[in-house]
Enzyme design. Structure first.
Site, short mmCIF file in Angstrom:
data_model
loop_
_atom_site.label_atom_id
_atom_site.label_comp_id
_atom_site.label_asym_id
_atom_site.label_seq_id
_atom_site.Cartn_x
_atom_site.Cartn_y
_atom_site.Cartn_z
N CYS A 1 49.18 38.72 54.80
CA CYS A 1 47.96 38.28 55.48
C CYS A 1 47.50 36.92 54.97
CB CYS A 1 46.88 39.34 55.34
SG CYS A 1 47.34 40.86 56.23
N CYS B 1 46.58 40.72 51.42
CA CYS B 1 47.89 40.86 50.79
C CYS B 1 48.69 39.58 51.01
CB CYS B 1 48.62 42.06 51.40
SG CYS B 1 49.18 41.76 53.10
N HIS C 1 48.21 45.09 60.01
CA HIS C 1 47.06 44.91 59.13
C HIS C 1 45.90 44.35 59.94
CE1 HIS C 1 49.24 44.74 54.98
NE2 HIS C 1 49.81 45.62 55.79
N GLU D 1 43.88 41.84 59.36
CA GLU D 1 43.86 40.39 59.49
C GLU D 1 44.84 39.90 60.55
OE1 GLU D 1 43.53 41.14 54.93
OE2 GLU D 1 44.34 42.17 56.69
#
Length: 149
Positions: A87, A84, A54, A56
């Protein structure tokens, strides 16, 4: 244009790169107390075939390397989409004190949309600013998913 919008524009540029590579358009930058960008990331789940790739997480990893420490306790994370659970957990664990995000994520957003992990009794809870460049973030997402249908 505010400082938050300037940094979010860089995150949006990274989100566009993700979309061009076939990934959901999410981009992220991390700044230090001086306003220097010390971490950048974009979604690479499809590209890397990695569920943890991801934006992040990628930006946090780069910022930790730049900083030489896992503690990012004077940094701000800018991301185009609400984090999410994974993260949000990474933000908590990195001790990032400030989060700025664009669009809400109604399916997995963990900063208020589905759950607010930052309201739980963890040892750290960042200040959260929402809706910065939200229209641009939503537009990128909408165009990406319309192109997939």
């Amino acid at each position: 244009m505010s400082d938050r919008e300037i940094y979010m524009q860089e995150a949006l540029r990274l989100a566009e790169e993700a979309a061009a590579c076939g990934d959901v358009p999410v981009g992220c930058v991390i700044t230090d107390a001086d306003g220097s960008i010390i971490g950048r990331g974009r979604n690479r789940r499809e590209e890397n075939r990695d569920a943890t790739a991801h934006a992040e997480v990628e930006a946090i990893r780069e910022a930790c390397i730049t900083r030489g420490s896992w503690r990012l306790d004077d940094c701000t994370l800018f991301v185009t989409l609400e984090p999410c659970p994974m993260c949000a957990g990474a933000i908590i664990n990195a001790r990032i004190p400030e989060l700025v995000f664009g669009a809400r994520e109604e399916n997995s957003g963990s900063c208020g949309s589905v759950i607010d992990l930052f309201a739980e009794k963890y040892g750290h809870s960042p200040k959260v600013y929402t809706g910065v460049c939200a229209m641009e973030s939503r537009r990128l997402l909408r165009e990406f998913f319309e192109g997939r249908r």
